[in-house]
Structures are given as structure tokens and as C-alpha cells.
Design a protein around this motif. Sequence first.
Motif, PDB file in Angstrom:
ATOM      1  N   ARG A   1      -1.223  32.167  16.018  1.00  0.00           N
ATOM      2  CA  ARG A   1      -2.297  31.433  15.344  1.00  0.00           C
ATOM      3  C   ARG A   1      -1.733  30.523  14.268  1.00  0.00           C
ATOM      4  NH1 ARG A   1      -1.707  35.612  11.835  1.00  0.00           N
ATOM      5  NH2 ARG A   1      -1.826  34.737   9.760  1.00  0.00           N
ATOM      6  N   ASP A   2      -2.522  29.542  13.848  1.00  0.00           N
ATOM      7  CA  ASP A   2      -2.140  28.687  12.724  1.00  0.00           C
ATOM      8  C   ASP A   2      -1.883  29.552  11.489  1.00  0.00           C
ATOM      9  OD1 ASP A   2      -2.366  26.416  14.215  1.00  0.00           O
ATOM     10  OD2 ASP A   2      -4.391  25.907  13.534  1.00  0.00           O
ATOM     11  N   GLY A   3      -0.787  29.305  10.805  1.00  0.00           N
ATOM     12  CA  GLY A   3      -0.478  30.050   9.600  1.00  0.00           C
ATOM     13  C   GLY A   3       0.367  31.288   9.818  1.00  0.00           C
ATOM     14  N   PHE A   4       0.622  31.648  11.085  1.00  0.00           N
ATOM     15  CA  PHE A   4       1.403  32.851  11.358  1.00  0.00           C
ATOM     16  C   PHE A   4       2.860  32.690  10.932  1.00  0.00           C
ATOM     17  CE2 PHE A   4       3.963  35.282  14.611  1.00  0.00           C
ATOM     18  CZ  PHE A   4       3.780  36.522  14.022  1.00  0.00           C
ATOM     19  N   VAL A   5       3.404  31.484  11.130  1.00  0.00           N
ATOM     20  CA  VAL A   5       4.798  31.229  10.771  1.00  0.00           C
ATOM     21  C   VAL A   5       4.839  30.393   9.501  1.00  0.00           C
ATOM     22  CG1 VAL A   5       7.041  30.430  11.601  1.00  0.00           C
ATOM     23  CG2 VAL A   5       5.301  31.185  13.240  1.00  0.00           C
ATOM     24  N   GLU A   6       5.604  30.843   8.514  1.00  0.00           N
ATOM     25  CA  GLU A   6       5.663  30.155   7.234  1.00  0.00           C
ATOM     26  C   GLU A   6       6.348  28.795   7.343  1.00  0.00           C
ATOM     27  OE1 GLU A   6       7.603  32.888   4.670  1.00  0.00           O
ATOM     28  OE2 GLU A   6       6.072  34.432   4.878  1.00  0.00           O
ATOM     29  N   ASP A   7       7.369  28.673   8.189  1.00  0.00           N
ATOM     30  CA  ASP A   7       8.116  27.429   8.347  1.00  0.00           C
ATOM     31  C   ASP A   7       7.668  26.740   9.630  1.00  0.00           C
ATOM     32  OD1 ASP A   7       9.965  25.397   8.757  1.00  0.00           O
ATOM     33  OD2 ASP A   7      11.612  26.542   7.903  1.00  0.00           O
ATOM     34  N   LEU A   8       7.094  25.576   9.532  1.00  0.00           N
ATOM     35  CA  LEU A   8       6.504  24.909  10.690  1.00  0.00           C
ATOM     36  C   LEU A   8       7.522  24.272  11.630  1.00  0.00           C
ATOM     37  CD1 LEU A   8       3.358  23.276   9.027  1.00  0.00           C
ATOM     38  CD2 LEU A   8       3.527  25.437  10.248  1.00  0.00           C
ATOM     39  N   THR A   9       8.812  24.430  11.347  1.00  0.00           N
ATOM     40  CA  THR A   9       9.830  23.856  12.235  1.00  0.00           C
ATOM     41  C   THR A   9      10.281  24.846  13.319  1.00  0.00           C
ATOM     42  OG1 THR A   9      11.697  24.621  10.883  1.00  0.00           O
ATOM     43  CG2 THR A   9      10.712  22.479  10.324  1.00  0.00           C
ATOM     44  N   TRP A  10       9.588  25.975  13.431  1.00  0.00           N
ATOM     45  CA  TRP A  10      10.046  27.073  14.281  1.00  0.00           C
ATOM     46  C   TRP A  10      10.191  26.715  15.752  1.00  0.00           C
ATOM     47  CZ3 TRP A  10       6.431  27.997  17.987  1.00  0.00           C
ATOM     48  CH2 TRP A  10       5.125  27.628  17.703  1.00  0.00           C
ATOM     49  N   PHE A  11       9.318  25.900  16.300  1.00  0.00           N
ATOM     50  CA  PHE A  11       9.237  25.773  17.756  1.00  0.00           C
ATOM     51  C   PHE A  11      10.510  25.216  18.376  1.00  0.00           C
ATOM     52  CE2 PHE A  11       6.313  26.352  21.186  1.00  0.00           C
ATOM     53  CZ  PHE A  11       6.792  25.536  22.193  1.00  0.00           C
ATOM     54  N   GLU A  12      11.200  24.326  17.654  1.00  0.00           N
ATOM     55  CA  GLU A  12      12.403  23.701  18.197  1.00  0.00           C
ATOM     56  C   GLU A  12      13.524  24.711  18.434  1.00  0.00           C
ATOM     57  OE1 GLU A  12      13.471  20.755  15.403  1.00  0.00           O
ATOM     58  OE2 GLU A  12      11.672  19.529  15.694  1.00  0.00           O
ATOM     59  N   SER A  13      13.493  25.854  17.765  1.00  0.00           N
ATOM     60  CA  SER A  13      14.587  26.818  17.845  1.00  0.00           C
ATOM     61  C   SER A  13      14.357  27.916  18.879  1.00  0.00           C
ATOM     62  CB  SER A  13      14.806  27.471  16.469  1.00  0.00           C
ATOM     63  OG  SER A  13      15.048  26.493  15.487  1.00  0.00           O
ATOM     64  N   LEU A  14      13.241  27.886  19.568  1.00  0.00           N
ATOM     65  CA  LEU A  14      12.966  28.900  20.588  1.00  0.00           C
ATOM     66  C   LEU A  14      13.865  28.673  21.801  1.00  0.00           C
ATOM     67  CD1 LEU A  14       9.094  29.125  20.336  1.00  0.00           C
ATOM     68  CD2 LEU A  14      10.704  30.991  19.954  1.00  0.00           C
ATOM     69  N   PRO A  15      14.021  29.693  22.643  1.00  0.00           N
ATOM     70  CA  PRO A  15      14.871  29.548  23.831  1.00  0.00           C
ATOM     71  C   PRO A  15      14.451  28.360  24.692  1.00  0.00           C
ATOM     72  CG  PRO A  15      14.249  31.840  23.503  1.00  0.00           C
ATOM     73  CD  PRO A  15      13.461  31.050  22.504  1.00  0.00           C
ATOM     74  N   VAL A  16      15.407  27.705  25.299  1.00  0.00           N
ATOM     75  CA  VAL A  16      15.142  26.544  26.157  1.00  0.00           C
ATOM     76  C   VAL A  16      14.167  26.948  27.262  1.00  0.00           C
ATOM     77  CG1 VAL A  16      16.155  24.875  27.731  1.00  0.00           C
ATOM     78  CG2 VAL A  16      17.397  25.557  25.657  1.00  0.00           C
ATOM     79  N   GLY A  17      13.154  26.114  27.469  1.00  0.00           N
ATOM     80  CA  GLY A  17      12.177  26.387  28.519  1.00  0.00           C
ATOM     81  C   GLY A  17      11.113  27.396  28.147  1.00  0.00           C
ATOM     82  N   PHE A  18      11.108  27.833  26.895  1.00  0.00           N
ATOM     83  CA  PHE A  18      10.128  28.824  26.442  1.00  0.00           C
ATOM     84  C   PHE A  18       8.711  28.262  26.564  1.00  0.00           C
ATOM     85  CE2 PHE A  18       7.566  31.056  23.339  1.00  0.00           C
ATOM     86  CZ  PHE A  18       7.984  32.372  23.482  1.00  0.00           C
ATOM     87  N   PRO A  19       7.703  29.035  27.031  1.00  0.00           N
ATOM     88  CA  PRO A  19       7.770  30.453  27.377  1.00  0.00           C
ATOM     89  C   PRO A  19       8.150  30.728  28.833  1.00  0.00           C
ATOM     90  CG  PRO A  19       5.493  29.751  27.410  1.00  0.00           C
ATOM     91  CD  PRO A  19       6.305  28.542  27.007  1.00  0.00           C
ATOM     92  N   GLY A  20       8.290  29.711  29.668  1.00  0.00           N
ATOM     93  CA  GLY A  20       8.675  29.929  31.054  1.00  0.00           C
ATOM     94  C   GLY A  20       7.541  30.483  31.901  1.00  0.00           C
ATOM     95  N   GLU A  21       7.844  30.805  33.150  1.00  0.00           N
ATOM     96  CA  GLU A  21       6.807  31.283  34.067  1.00  0.00           C
ATOM     97  C   GLU A  21       6.301  32.673  33.707  1.00  0.00           C
ATOM     98  OE1 GLU A  21       8.189  31.064  38.053  1.00  0.00           O
ATOM     99  OE2 GLU A  21       8.398  28.872  38.050  1.00  0.00           O
ATOM    100  N   ARG A  22       7.139  33.468  33.029  1.00  0.00           N
ATOM    101  CA  ARG A  22       6.736  34.836  32.708  1.00  0.00           C
ATOM    102  C   ARG A  22       5.862  34.919  31.465  1.00  0.00           C
ATOM    103  NH1 ARG A  22      12.174  36.295  33.866  1.00  0.00           N
ATOM    104  NH2 ARG A  22      12.575  36.367  31.625  1.00  0.00           N
ATOM    105  N   GLY A  23       5.771  33.819  30.686  1.00  0.00           N
ATOM    106  CA  GLY A  23       5.073  33.909  29.412  1.00  0.00           C
ATOM    107  C   GLY A  23       3.945  32.923  29.251  1.00  0.00           C
ATOM    108  N   ARG A  24       3.078  33.231  28.309  1.00  0.00           N
ATOM    109  CA  ARG A  24       1.965  32.353  27.954  1.00  0.00           C
ATOM    110  C   ARG A  24       1.750  32.485  26.452  1.00  0.00           C
ATOM    111  NH1 ARG A  24      -2.533  29.798  30.863  1.00  0.00           N
ATOM    112  NH2 ARG A  24      -3.631  28.699  29.196  1.00  0.00           N
TER     113      ARG A  24
END
Length: 470
Positions: free
Chosen positions: A323-346
Motif C-alpha cells: 500500500r501507499d506509505g508502506f515503504v519509507e523510501d520511495l526509490t525501492w522499486f528499482e532495486s527489486l529482482p530483475v523481472g519482479f514479480p514474474g509469473e509466480r507473483g502478483r
Amino acid sequence: MKSRSRQKSRRLQPDLQPTTMETTVRRHRRIIMLPFPFQGHINPMLQLANLLYSKGFSITILHTNFNAPRISNYPHFTFKSILDNDPEKRRFELAEFSKDFIHNQDGGDALLHELGLLVASGLDENERVSCLITDSYWHFAQTVADRLNLPRLVLRTMGLFCTTVYSSIPLLDARGYFTLDDSHLEERVAEFPLLKVKDIKKIGIESGEVGYAVLIRHMVKQTKAASGVIWNSFKELEEPMLERISRDFPGPHFLIPFPKYYTASSSSLLEQDRTIFPWLDQQPAKSVVYVSFGSLSQVDEKQFLEIGHGLVNSKQRFLWVVRDGFVEDLTWFESLPVGFPGERGRVAQWAPQQEVLAHEATGAFWTHSGWNSTIESVCEGVPMICSAFRGDQPLDARYMSDVSGVAVYLENGLQRDEIARVIRRILVDEEGKEIRESAKLLKQKSDLSVMKGGSSDDSVESLVDYISSL
């Protein structure tokens, strides 16, 4: 793959238009209800309101402008805004809200004024106000109710075990638990051997008569003075605590698992993403770990990345609420694993949680261990992974893992390798079979409790009779 039913069990949905002579008579008896304005407190209050309405009572909901409920979803209730405050001000911390408002004498005066008007108008219309039901955090409501000679019942939105610990906070403080250094974190608490010192420290109490500690002290005192306590629970879940709670809080107790009667979807303060269901429908039974840490919890970027990598490394299917506000630093998404979340995730911003837990594809729930989430998971037979943040959460997590045996408690923080191992254990490994079976058995007990003659059904009928007698 063939589409699957969205719900593996259909919860009870009592008729909201009762027509018996007995319930028609009750329509002339009004109950005034005051929820605390946070998601985890609004949901159970409105579920209880629906249940009491289905039994024939008229319902008035008093509410703040801050986090006001979605009135259009409840045309059968009367709503009145009181205790005026800024609806735009984003207060994420309960302690901050309590400091700003609950301890302000104006709150008690405003409640007294509005209740006085409602009681007087009810008499004029040949309609009797039977009682006031408030969240336990509105502690000053007891003084107001006493001045109006109006019975007050308390809705306790935490479990019995948590409440016994909270009522012992002055003792725990006097014995120095809240100021112990980190070398004591793994030690057991003599007064509550189930708990470790780190569980007590996570409650978030400052030593002495300041902040949240004052709120808890007033809450406990005024709950003891109430005409009764209503719990979002059931006897078979917390039976070891019943004798202690009856001794500490002498009024009548009513244990009712609200998720067995109504969903909380209509009281959500956030927009729910229902597009997740076609994806869930395509997943094998009990194959998905649902991840949601509630409406207030926050993590930093490092913790967020550990969660993301842990989900990927588990090689299991997942549905993650961010949800909005869950992560304090809004730059988080760029550091997730490549292709995240992939076919197994939502990933979704918010979800209709009870429906997700009831879906046959859901096999585990990674939760912050707030009490609403805990009881919803128990009622659907979904085993839990617990990552407690503060407040009642570490107490709930410890109880579910060590007493009920339906959870694994990630008590040492968020580490990707441990996350991946625990997800596999809960979902697929032989090691987790006992936990999965325990969750299934506890669900069966919750099902039996709401059947005719069950413990929760008896509590509902006792509550209706009790309010009718006031």
C-alpha cells in the motif's frame, strides 16, 4: 487451467431485514456505537453493528471526520459526525492521535453533548437508547456514559491474551522490562513465561507515566468499569485465558468471531483491487502465500528488499499487498529482482483480505499479526507467518505460534534466506504439515462455534438478551 471458485468456504451472512415480532420490538431500541478511527478498529465495530442490526436493533454510528467510514455502504445505519478533527491530516501513529485528541477534555465534552441530544431525542420519538458501545481506546466515554446513566459496553479489538498483558503494564514497567538493554532480549518474562523480553519491549511503551502508557492505563481502568466486554474472538481459540480475563475484568464477556458473520470489505478505507481474483483463480489449491502487513506498518528500503528477495527465492507463488506509505523510501522499486514479480507473483496496493484468505488458492498468510488479520486467518484455516512490528502484534504472534500452533514467528527480523525457508515450510515442506493441520482443525472449531448451540452462537444470543435487558 480451469478457473477456481473464489471462496473455499462461505461465511455466514445473517439477514439484515429481520421480520419476527421479537426483532420488530427491538427496532424501538437503539444502540449508539463509537469506533476508533483506524482501519483495524473500524472493521470489527461495523461487523458488530451489522450483527446487532440483524438481531433487530436500530444502530447509530458516531464517527470522527478523520478516517470517516464509507456511509453509503451502510444505508441501514444512522451516522453522525462528532469530535470534529481534521480529516486531511495524515496521522499514522495511534499514539500521536491519542496525544492530539483523546487526552483533550474537549473530546469528552463533545461526546457528552451529542449523546445527551441523542438520548433526549430518542425518548421524544418513543425510541429507547439501550446502550453505548465504544472501542476500548475511547476511555473517556465511560465517564460520559455514567453522567447520562447510560450503560456502556466495550468492544475490545485485541485478543484476551494481549489484554491480560496490557493490564499488567504498570507491573512490568515497575520491574524494569521496558528499560532492559539488548543483552536481555531472549530472556523469558517471569510474569508471562510464554513471552520473551523482546516481545514486551516491542509493545512500544515508554517507561513511566507518558505517551502510550497513559492511554493504556486509562483504557484498562475504564474497561473494568464498563457494563460488559465484547471480543472479536471465540472460546476455543483463547480458552486458556478465560479464567484470568474474567478475574481481571469482572463484567460479562461475549466472545464472537466477527469474520464468521460478515466480511470487512465494505468498511475498507482504501480502494480494493479486485483484479487480483482472475489471477488467483488460475493458481493451484493452497499454493499462494498472501502477504499483507496491515494499514499502518512501515518498513525501510532494506527491509522491503529482503521481503522481495525472500519471496522470489522461495520459488513459491505469492500475492503481495504494497500500500501507499508502506515503504519509507520511495526509490525501492528499482532495486527489486530483475523481472519482479514474474509469473509466480502478483503485487496489489490493497486487497479484500477476507476474500483472499477464503480463496482456495491461498495456502499461507504472511502477516504483521494485527488481531483482525489473525482472527480472519484462523477463521479460514490459513496457517500464518508472523512478522510483528509493535503493540499487540508480538503478543499475538507468540500466542499463535507457541500456543495455537498455527503459525511460524519470524521473531529475528527480515532476512531473505529465512523468509524463503519459512515460506516453503508453511506451504509445501513436510516439516510444516503439523502447522497446516492445526490451522485446519482450528477453523473447524470456529465453524462449530457459530452453529446453533456453539460457544459463539451462545455469546451472540446472550449479548442480544443482555442489551435487551438494559
